[in-house]
Design an enzyme around this catalytic site. Structure first.
Site, short mmCIF file in Angstrom:
data_model
loop_
_atom_site.label_atom_id
_atom_site.label_comp_id
_atom_site.label_asym_id
_atom_site.label_seq_id
_atom_site.Cartn_x
_atom_site.Cartn_y
_atom_site.Cartn_z
N ASP A 1 -65.97 5.22 67.12
CA ASP A 1 -66.00 6.40 66.29
C ASP A 1 -64.57 6.58 65.77
OD1 ASP A 1 -67.75 9.58 66.60
OD2 ASP A 1 -66.59 8.71 64.96
C1 GLC Z 1 -66.93 11.25 62.69
C2 GLC Z 1 -68.30 11.19 63.36
C3 GLC Z 1 -69.04 9.92 63.07
C4 GLC Z 1 -68.70 9.46 61.67
C5 GLC Z 1 -67.24 9.04 61.69
C6 GLC Z 1 -66.75 8.67 60.29
O1 GLC Z 1 -66.00 11.85 63.53
O2 GLC Z 1 -68.35 11.44 64.76
O3 GLC Z 1 -70.44 10.20 63.20
O4 GLC Z 1 -69.52 8.38 61.28
O5 GLC Z 1 -66.40 10.03 62.24
O6 GLC Z 1 -66.76 9.79 59.47
#
Ligand code: GLC
Length: 739
Positions: free
Chosen positions: A260
């Site tokens: 993430d």
């Molecule tokens: C965010 C989310 C994830 C997302 C990523 C990119 O913090 O937790 O679901 O795909 O970052 O935006």
């Protein structure tokens, strides 16, 4: 050889590809991987394992291997952002189709709708030249307060697992990797980067892993996103047990693990514990840092340094590079190029159909629905959610669309030239209209007092044939919103005052709750009809109107339980939620001490009624079940058996029933939930039509995860198969024995 034969031979044979194997689209993918790997330098392999911008990671320019483009989100293709920023870049060609929130898809209980969704969103990703779609999310609705329930598929692992598979297949058939998230036990937003989920193995395997396992083993997902939180004391973007032992070991996952954004927290763990692509680590990229701070990522220069100093062999690195190359050869360098489609009528129609198929009719006293408005009659629509555009906001699933039909517009479209559709505000909730520089273009400001707003609504209601209150939650902080959770399950903004006032004067009173998570309804007895609506995306308002007018017969079923009040649920201590952080603790500790008793498993087993049970949903027609039977009286652990039931549409209009199969194990060596969902099928029946629905049962459907064996176990003895229209509405039961 005759001239004709020569010509034929020349036509049929593949043109001989004389380039390197990795560039040959017809070569076996693993040959391409090995050939490319052999040509890459150490620096090039390391380079692929980290981001080079906010949403891209490196390819190998020297070899003509493209960089990898990642994109949010589960509901549509996020507008292009700046190289290293969350704010949108202001492109004018990236207004997408916003599809319904995934909880809306789950509420359809229709695998064909899920496949249609995956194909459609996959085509939009492909058209926008994206290789990894950061979705779908399948985290279980453990607490109704989780800010991201709207992005997930409800409280039951079997429903989520069955509904995620077709979505993944549909996306990946477009040459786009689905990146199933957030792996795992990431079930709250509170302190999401600092909380450790404490979960026993049985609960982990029975509740929190099955949807991911189905996505990998049945959906063949090409990517998985590690979650921000910790599990058993290790960050999930480099959690050995989850990523190495279970995902890549037991499940045989051959794709990539993507962190993430900012979820990678340690260099050595990232190298050794199964992370393949590090994204979004807390650097400010090319801005503000003295140099290219992407080189400072945990798996960038620190990794290269460790390799050169002999701290690491290339064993892990080659595995990462193979997985990334495999992903590239499955996506941007796939054998058969296709080009997708973007914001086309078919996608808008798909969004409308999917959303309508998930709208849930909770209550319909005296059949006040579908709307039966006299010629030149009047419908009064009250509430901010009738007009508030919902695809903007909510966090990373934020979308920019060419248009969004809100519920008021949907109803006005449906009754144009037939009846008057008047709107009054009713209440003021969240007046924000932009997120990451994406703006709805609305102006929701309203300085009037609640008293004035209610008086206006009551006055307007007096001569209305129908009053439809449209309220609920929205995508702002502490509503349905990433990085925050709600504080309770009641309606915010004193909406109940408006409902109470309208109930006193309305002739026919309908309440539509638009939300992505459970909302308790203490006012339910004051409404003639209640509808659970969702964030339906671009065509949301038309989809809702289709159901309210009867153009579509509602067939949605709740993917989560709706409690009378939050405290009826299984979360009874702050240690369970939001967790505790004691003196000296580096992280919050969230104890999943309710174990497998999540959602209906809790309510059924503790005889605590939910206000609206899991699986509940009415139709404008009705269905009768009968002739339930088992193909045999007993089965063996290595065998299967069939159970079936007849379902008849005994009403006046065509409709769809979701036949749910729950299994009970009345005598077991461990405490088991009263019943567990192990099958479902949505059957479409014309008025008067009857169909037989058959389920095949195997030992897996009878098993629990046995901690004494660290394995699934189906204990011999009596079992019951319940055919149900909801988790509390069992229509027929058959018993059988497992030998
Ligand atoms: C965010 C989310 C994830 C997302 C990523 C990119 O913090 O937790 O679901 O795909 O970052 O935006």
């Amino acid at each position: 050889m005759s001239a004709a034969a020569l010509v034929l031979a020349a036509c049929c044979s593949q043109p001989k590809f004389d380039g390197p194997v990795y560039l040959n689209p017809n070569a076996p993918i693993e040959d391409r991987v090995e050939d490319a790997l052999a040509r890459m330098t150490l620096e090039e392999k390391v380079g692929m394992t980290t981001a080079q911008s906010k949403f891209s990671s490196r390819g190998v320019p020297r070899l003509g291997i493209p960089e990898v483009w990642h994109t949010d989100g589960p509901h549509g293709i996020r507008p292009e952002v700046l190289w290293d920023d969350w704010d949108q870049a202001g492109w004018t060609n990236d207004s997408c189709t916003a599809f319904p929130a995934l909880v809306n898809l789950a509420a359809t209980w229709d695998k064909e709708m899920s496949y249609l969704y995956g194909v459609s969103i996959g085509e939009e990703a492909r058209y926008r030249k994206k290789d990894i779609l950061l979705g779908p999310g399948v985290n279980i609705c453990r607490t109704p307060l989780n800010g991201r329930n709207f992005e997930y598929m409800g409280e039951d692992p079997y429903l989520a697992g069955q509904m995620v598979v077709p979505y993944v297949k549909g996306v990946q058939e477009q040459g786009v990797a689905a990146c199933v998230k957030h792996f795992a036990v990431n079930n709250q937003e509170f302190q999401r980067t600092q909380s450790n989920s404490v979960v026993d193995d049985r609960t982990l395997h029975e509740i929190y892993l099955p949807a991911f396992k189905a996505a990998v083993q049945e959906g063949n997902a090409w990517a998985i996103m590690g979650s921000y939180n910790l599990y058993n004391g290790q960050f999930n973007c480099h959690n050995k047990k989850l990523l190495v032992d279970i995902l890549k070991g037991d499940w045989g996952f051959d794709g990539v693990v993507v962190s993430d954004w900012g979820g990678c927290r340690d260099s050595e763990e990232a190298v050794l514990n199964g992370l393949d692509i590090e994204m979004g680590t807390w650097t400010n990229g090319l801005r503000g840092a003295a140099s290219d701070s992407y080189r400072n990522y945990h798996m960038a220069d620190p990794y290269l340094k460790g390799l050169r100093e002999g701290k690491y062999t290339t064993k892990e690195l080659d595995d990462k590079a193979r997985r990334i190359l495999r992903t590239i050869f499955r996506t941007s360098m796939r054998p058969e190029p296709n080009y997708g489609r973007f914001v086309c009528p078919e996608h808008y129609q798909a969004a409308r159909e999917i959303s309508a198929a998930g709208v849930v009719l909770l209550k319909n006293e005296d059949n006040v629905l579908p709307l039966d408005v006299p010629k030149d009659g009047k419908i009064l629509v009250v509430g901010e959610n009738a007009v508030k555009k919902m695809v903007v906001g909510g966090g990373s699933s934020n979308l920019k669309t060419a248009y969004e039909i809100n519920p008021l517009e949907g109803l006005q479209n449906a009754f144009e030239g037939v009846a008057e559709v008047e709107w009054v505000r009713g209440y003021v909730g969240d007046t924000s209209t932009s997120y990451n520089l994406v703006d709805t273009g609305q102006d929701l400001a309203d300085s009037r007092s609640p008293e004035v707003l209610i008086a206006e609504a009551v006055n307007a209601a007096k001569d209305a044939d129908y009053v439809i209150f449209i309220g609920g939650l929205n995508k702002s902080a502490h509503q349905d919103n990433e990085s925050t959770d709600r504080y309770d399950t009641m309606l915010p903004y004193d909406q109940q005052d408006v409902i109470d006032a309208l109930a006193a004067v309305a002739d026919k009173f309908v309440v539509v709750n638009i939300s992505g998570s459970p909302v308790s309804m203490p006012w339910a007895d004051r409404a003639d009809a209640i509808v659970q609506g969702w964030y339906g995306g671009t065509e949301s308002g038309n989809a809702l109107a289709d159901v309210l007018t009867g153009k579509v017969n509602p067939s949605g079923r709740l993917p989560f339980s709706i409690p009378f009040k939050y405290s009826d649920g299984p979360i009874r201590t702050i240690a369970q939620y939001p967790g505790i952080k004691e003196e000296g603790d580096q992280f919050w500790q969230t104890h999943y001490s309710e174990g497998v008793y999540v959602g209906y498993r809790w309510y059924d087993s503790r005889n605590i009624p939910a206000q609206w049970p899991f699986g509940h949903g009415l139709s404008y027609t009705s269905f009768e079940y009968g002739n339930a039977k088992a193909s045999k009286a007993s089965m063996t652990a290595d065998g299967t058996m069939k159970v079936s039931v007849d379902v008849r549409n005994v009403g006046a209009c065509d409709g769809a029933e979701v036949v749910q199969l729950y299994i009970s194990d009345p005598v077991a060596s461990v405490d088991r939930p009263a019943k567990e969902l192990k099958g479902f099928e949505k059957v479409f029946l014309k008025a008067g039509e009857k169909k037989t629905v058959t389920f095949e049962i195997d030992a897996e459907a009878l098993s629990f995860y046995d901690m004494s064996k660290s394995a699934w176990n189906a204990e011999p003895g009596e079992f019951q198969a319940h055919f149900a229209s909801s988790s509390t509405d069992v229509r027929a039961t058959v018993s059988f024995e497992l030998k």
